[in-house]
Design an enzyme around this catalytic site. Structure first.
Site, mmCIF file in Angstrom:
data_model
loop_
_atom_site.group_PDB
_atom_site.id
_atom_site.type_symbol
_atom_site.label_atom_id
_atom_site.label_comp_id
_atom_site.label_asym_id
_atom_site.label_seq_id
_atom_site.Cartn_x
_atom_site.Cartn_y
_atom_site.Cartn_z
ATOM 1 N N SER A 200 0.822 -1.198 0.000
ATOM 2 C CA SER A 200 0.000 0.000 0.000
ATOM 3 C C SER A 200 0.863 1.257 0.000
ATOM 4 C CB SER A 200 -0.930 -0.006 1.213
ATOM 5 O OG SER A 200 -1.825 1.093 1.154
ATOM 6 N N VAL A 201 0.220 2.393 -0.246
ATOM 7 C CA VAL A 201 0.927 3.667 -0.275
ATOM 8 C C VAL A 201 1.528 3.965 1.097
ATOM 9 C CG1 VAL A 201 -1.147 5.022 0.289
ATOM 10 C CG2 VAL A 201 0.729 6.087 -0.975
ATOM 11 N N ASP B 217 10.314 0.325 14.071
ATOM 12 C CA ASP B 217 10.703 1.281 15.107
ATOM 13 C C ASP B 217 9.511 2.060 15.641
ATOM 14 O OD1 ASP B 217 10.565 2.322 12.490
ATOM 15 O OD2 ASP B 217 11.692 4.114 13.073
ATOM 16 N N GLY C 266 1.641 2.244 -4.891
ATOM 17 C CA GLY C 266 0.759 1.615 -3.915
ATOM 18 C C GLY C 266 -0.677 2.061 -3.995
ATOM 19 N N HIS C 267 -0.941 3.222 -4.640
ATOM 20 C CA HIS C 267 -2.315 3.698 -4.707
ATOM 21 C C HIS C 267 -3.182 2.748 -5.529
ATOM 22 C CE1 HIS C 267 -0.758 7.466 -3.121
ATOM 23 N NE2 HIS C 267 -2.002 7.879 -2.954
ATOM 24 N N LYS D 145 8.061 1.253 0.194
ATOM 25 C CA LYS D 145 8.638 0.475 -0.910
ATOM 26 C C LYS D 145 9.834 1.185 -1.525
ATOM 27 C CE LYS D 145 4.747 0.543 -3.057
ATOM 28 N NZ LYS D 145 4.071 1.300 -1.992
ATOM 29 N N SER E 275 -28.773 1.691 -30.122
ATOM 30 C CA SER E 275 -27.476 0.983 -30.152
ATOM 31 C C SER E 275 -26.315 1.975 -30.094
ATOM 32 C CB SER E 275 -27.357 0.089 -31.391
ATOM 33 O OG SER E 275 -27.743 0.769 -32.566
#
Length: 631
Positions: free
Chosen positions: A32-33, A168, A113-114, A37, A540
């Site tokens: 994810s964001v 952390d 990640g978005h 990464k 159509s």
């Protein structure tokens, strides 16, 4: 190498840096964001010591002006190259980066990640052998984690590193790490992802990236780099049957005819017998030509030009094969990841591209859609952007392919919208759908040509298309009456009238509108087969629908008549009060107001009833039929 040894990272002048005998691992980072990464990839690049001095200086400078780390080195900037990415602190495009250690070379695809960039993630993962899935330790496994993992499973990636980042920020809590990994392992097991290594990391600080972290002594497994160096992802495609999708027929002069392409799997040698699919014709390999010269043998992954001993028909899109025959079918079952902002509609035509082959394709059925949060299969009639489903497809001609689980090159495809030329979806072929073997065309003694001679006319479909109120039904009725006066045999299929009978069960969703047009096209084709002239008056609105109807009859038997009366004039007339209701919000998804109408690009006849009377329009159509020998 022991997992507890620090990997040997390459200094910029390492004598073995360009050594060609090291294997290459392609991997993708996803999640994810804001899961980190780009920071993880940047840290790998930084610690690989292959960055030049000016790159390091630029990183230090940009970290102060565009970074998100308070002036410390922002490793994500090594990957996020677009200005929009740096401004927003996110990844938008797929960034490919390269680094090396003494044991291996790496090609990494850092993906966004978005949710709206899921198509980019699928693109980056399509050629990867392994995936690094990042999870924010504070958030755990979320919907986007599940979506990306499902796509990884569909793409055949069976090796995953689960990097639980930002340890952390939770005080290096080992119990929290255990909870997240247990949840992910359960989900991955449902997806069939078999090889998973879970590693707690702090990407900016480098904890468990290259060196083992002193802040998490409870973790005794490998670092990310150590695992990437040692993991075995080999799936030897050279041991599979020989497959060469023909990309180009090389004919520089009359004495040479070679067939070029990249070997998808297997090996081939001069003198071996090969078959040309889908025709099944057999011949032998005369020569194998490569960029490095002529060879006696070639293997998967190599680009070659083959010459054959016999002059047989081979063109782009054909596949040269040896050993067990591949699958050849015009009906497939496949997994789809939907990319287009315009939702998938069953019955609409697309262009399917698989390897070097292209063919028209229709999604006949959406069998189920995946509910990402629960991984359950749910019934649905459409797929929206970024959704995943399982579909059946009907192709215009037989395709040569393999199941995706057996061959990623020959089992993958994309669907392209023929109008917008956007990539609508990525697909992974599951299996071939065989037609029932006990259903055959029944030969009939009286055929269409005999019926047409009896009626002294040439059968055809007159397809009237245009906005509501344009005058389609009025003109069609006049043409029908005129044909009757001339002693011709015709039948008028009016859209509104058919909704009182054969189409009374259909509503007005996109899928039901497509089914409405499909049924009318089938009925019109039956009238043509009876030697009659079928008149169809139907809005159509989409070109793909009208193309489907055109392909249902023989060439020259479909006459598209665009009643091109402008919207303003149609709305002024408003004979049924529909525009008034649509403007008042009482009639949603009304064509011309909040639903598009795709005008024909090259109709046989165009009529504007704001300039031409309905009687004159009728005579113009009759004149066309006479001039083209339908009457």
């Amino acid at each position: 190498m022991s997992y507890h040894e620090a990997p040997t990272i390459a200094p910029a002048d390492a004598p073995w840096l360009d050594r060609e005998d090291r294997p290459t691992l392609r991997f993708v980072t996803c999640g994810s964001v804001d899961d980190g990464k780009s920071t993880l990839v940047g840290r790998l690049l930084y610690d690989s010591k292959t960055l030049l001095d000016d790159q390091l200086d630029a990183l230090a400078s940009e970290s102060k002006t565009a970074g998100t780390t308070g002036g410390d080195l922002d490793f994500a900037l090594l990957v996020d190259g677009l200005q929009a990415e740096r401004e927003q602190g996110i990844t938008i495009d797929v960034a490919y980066r390269f680094f090396a250690t003494k044991l291996r070379r790496f090609i990494v695809a850092d993906t966004p990640g978005h949710a709206q960039y899921t198509r980019n993630m699928a693109t980056g993962a399509s050629n990867a052998d392994l995936a690094v899935v990042l999870v924010d330790a504070r958030k755990g496994v979320i919907t986007q984690t599940r979506r990306h993992s499902h796509i990884l499973a569909l793409l055949g990636i069976r090796h995953v590193v689960l990097a639980v980042n930002k340890m952390d920020l939770i005080g290096f809590d080992g119990d929290r790490f255990a909870t997240i990994t247990a949840e992910y392992l359960t989900m991955a097991g449902q997806l069939g992802i078999s090889q998973i290594q879970c590693i707690p990391v702090v990407a900016p600080g480098g904890d468990n990236i290259v060196a083992a972290s002193t802040r998490m002594p409870w973790y005794t497994g490998p670092t990310v780099t150590a695992y990437l160096e040692s993991v075995d992802v080999a799936g030897d495609v050279s041991q599979r049957p020989f497959r060469l999708p023909v990309q180009w027929v090389n004919r520089p002069h009359a004495d040479f005819r070679g067939f070029c392409g990249r070997i998808a799997s297997g090996t081939i040698a001069t003198g071996e017998t090969v078959a040309v699919q889908p025709s099944g014709l057999r011949t032998r390999v005369a020569r194998i030509l490569t960029p490095g010269g002529e060879r006696d043998r070639a293997a998967a992954g190599e680009s070659v030009t083959l010459t054959l001993t016999d002059e047989i028909d081979v063109s782009r899109g054909a596949v040269l094969t040896a050993g067990p025959a591949p699958l050849v079918s015009d009906q497939l079952a496949a997994h789809l990841v939907w990319f287009d902002d315009e939702a998938m509609v069953a019955g609409r035509r697309y262009v399917l591209k698989c390897g070097t082959a292209s063919t028209g394709a229709v999604i006949t059925t959406l069998k189920h859609r995946i509910a990402i949060d629960t991984m359950a299969q749910e019934s649905a009639t459409t797929l929206d952007v970024n959704q995943i489903g399982y579909v059946h497809l009907n192709l215009d001609r037989p395709l040569v392919f393999e199941a995706y689980r057996d061959d990623r090159d020959m089992g993958s495809f994309i669907l392209v919208d023929p109008i917008s030329h956007r990539t609508a979806a990525a697909g992974m072929i599951d299996l071939s759908l065989r037609r029932a073997t006990n259903i055959h065309w029944q030969h009939l003694a009286v055929d269409k040509s005999m019926r047409a001679r009896l009626k002294q006319q040439r059968p055809c479909v007159l397809w009237f298309t245009g906005l509501s109120g344009a005058g389609k039904s009025t003109i069609a009725d006049l043409v029908d009456r005129r044909l009757a006066e001339l002693g011709r045999h015709a039948a008028l299929l009016d859209g509104d009238n058919l909704r009182h009978g054969i189409n009374r069960d259909l509503g007005f969703s996109s899928a039901e509108r497509m089914e409405n047009v499909r049924r009318v096209a089938e009925i019109a084709a039956l009238f043509v087969d009876a030697g009659m002239i079928a008149l169809v008056a139907l809005i159509s609105p989409f070109r793909s629908e009208r193309d489907m109807a055109r392909h249902r009859v023989a060439a020259g038997e479909f006459i598209e008549i665009h009643v091109a009366t402008p919207l303003a004039e149609c709305e002024r007339r408003d004979p049924k009060g529909l525009y008034r209701k649509a403007r008042a919000g009482e009639l949603p998804a009304f064509t011309g107001i909040d639903q598009p109408y795709e005008a024909p690009q090259s109709p046989e006849i165009t009529i504007d009833t704001s300039e031409l009377s309905t009687e004159a329009a009728c005579e113009r159509i009759i004149r066309y039929l006479r001039e083209h020998h339908y009457l």
